[in-house]
Enzyme design. Structure first.
Site: not given
Ligand SMILES: *[C@@H]1O[C@H](CO)[C@@H](O)[C@H](O)[C@H]1NC(C)=O
Length: 414
Positions: A195, A313
């Site tokens: 991220e 994810e």
């Protein structure tokens, strides 16, 4: 002719159903393969969050971290083994604060602790090599296929607005990978960072800098695996899809460097959102995310045909999931629809946050009891093959159907 295909049908019962026709027509074009997934499409994650990780006045991680999970629990092994080869992605928010306890680390190997000012409120944490040995024992015993997320912030420092600058320092990762190879642990793919793409979550890195470090990591992997039979993939960036950033990453890293572009999906919003149930039961809401799948597919086709798309994810609701929904039957209306949708857009792997941990575990964090989504994952894995077929549905927007070739059975078209 018997078509060797399987239909996955989800019917959303809703108050507005009465407005819809009671008759639906489903047309499956058995000869029209629109996409192809991978054998290890169904995937689940293990995360780093320590027991002190809390959201909304609850701390739903307990003993489910890579660092404290009971690796000898029979239910855990059986749950993984049932898939024969379950892809497990190791990573999560704290991934870019993990150091590896190799002899050259230069300081004691300590777990995460709460630290104000630290990213996500935690200090650096260390994976000891004895813990890595024990994890690999479990993985090898259960046939798991491992995707390991490396710390991509090592050596960088924060500049302004969450932007981290400077070159990646590969020293600790190199020694860790070397150790992994020396023990013969078959890591299938190394993922770089979590991220940090686009506007990031807690930190971000520019696409140019990221690409430069990926070229370095690719070179490093080629060198370290030179005398090995294994050829692990390099996957990145494990963040939220941002078309400009992902395009730049492909263009700057260049041909053959990144084998798969991983992206994360949390399209149900925060775990405490009181509208989660109604979002899951609203097909228009669920369909909004198709733009992300389509745009990533197009980005890869245009700028990086050597690469493929993975959902690295996806937990539905973020901030550890929703205690009311993510571990309940209702969640499968989101999850199964996601597996179908991702497949249609040529996604090769879909990693569910989490195998265990938080409120969205396929297994319950405290009891390890399988939640309804565990069985959804297992059914999908056992029945739905790689070939994705074209399908048309008319009559009701509350019916979702996906058609795949049957798993493991070859036939004329499949
Ligand atoms: C990278 O990190 C190691 C310690 O892990 C350190 O010895 C080395 O000087 C660092 N390299 C650079 C270029 O900063």
């Amino acid at each position: 002719m018997i078509l060797r295909l399987l239909l996955s049908i989800l019917c959303f019962i809703s108050g507005t159903l009465s407005e819809e026709s009671p008759y639906v027509t489903i047309v499956v074009k058995g000869s029209d393969r629109v996409a192809e997934t991978d054998d290890s499409f169904v995937c689940a994650t293990l995360d780093w969050w320590p027991p002190q990780k809390c959201n909304y006045n609850q701390c739903p991680w307990g003993q489910s971290s890579l660092l404290n999970l009971d690796l000898t629990h029979p239910v855990l092994s059986n749950a993984i083994q049932a898939f024969e080869h379950l892809r497990i992605r190791i990573g999560g928010s704290l991934q870019d604060q993990v150091v590896y306890g190799v002899p050259t680390l230069g300081h004691p190997c300590l777990p995460f602790s709460k630290m104000s000012g630290g990213l996500f409120g935690f200090s650096e944490g260390c994976l000891s090599m004895s813990r890595w040995d024990k994890l690999n024992l479990l993985f090898q015993r259960t046939g798991a296929i491992i995707t390991f997320g490396l710390n991509a912030l090592n050596g960088r420092h924060p500049a302004q607005n969450g932007m981290w600058v400077g070159n990646w320092n590969s020293t600790n990762a190199r020694d860790f990978i070397k150790y992994t190879i020396s023990r013969g642990y078959p890591v299938d793919s190394w993922e770089f960072g979590n991220e940090l793409s686009g506007s990031g979550v807690s930190a971000r890195v520019s696409a140019e800098q990221y690409a430069k470090d990926l070229i370095g990591l690719k070179t490093l992997l080629r060198e370290l695996y030179k005398n090995s039979r294994m050829r692990p993939l390099l996957v990145a960036p494990g963040g939220f899809f941002d078309q400009k950033w992902y395009t730049q990453l492909l263009q700057t890293s260049g041909r053959g460097v990144v084998n798969a572009l991983t992206h994360h999906i949390y399209n149900l919003g925060p775990g405490d959102d009181y509208r989660i149930e109604s979002k899951i039961l609203d097909p228009r809401y669920l369909s909004r995310i198709t733009d992300t799948f389509r745009n990533l597919q197009l980005t890869i086709e245009r700028h990086g045909p050597w690469s493929s798309a993975w959902v690295g994810e996806a937990g539905g609701a973020y901030n550890s999931g929703s205690r009311r929904v993510s571990n309940k039957f209702l969640d499968s209306f989101w999850y199964l629809d996601q597996l179908g949708m991702a497949s249609k857009y040529n996604t090769k792997a879909y990693c569910r946050q989490t195998l265990i941990g938080g409120n969205y575990g396929l297994l319950d964090t405290n009891t390890l009891t399988p939640n309804p989504d565990y069985y959804s994952a297992l059914l999908w894995h056992r029945l739905m093959g790689k070939g994705v077929l074209s399908i048309d549905i008319s009559g009701s927007s509350y019916l979702r159907a996906y058609a795949h070739c049957r798993k493991g059975k070859a036939s004329l078209y499949c």
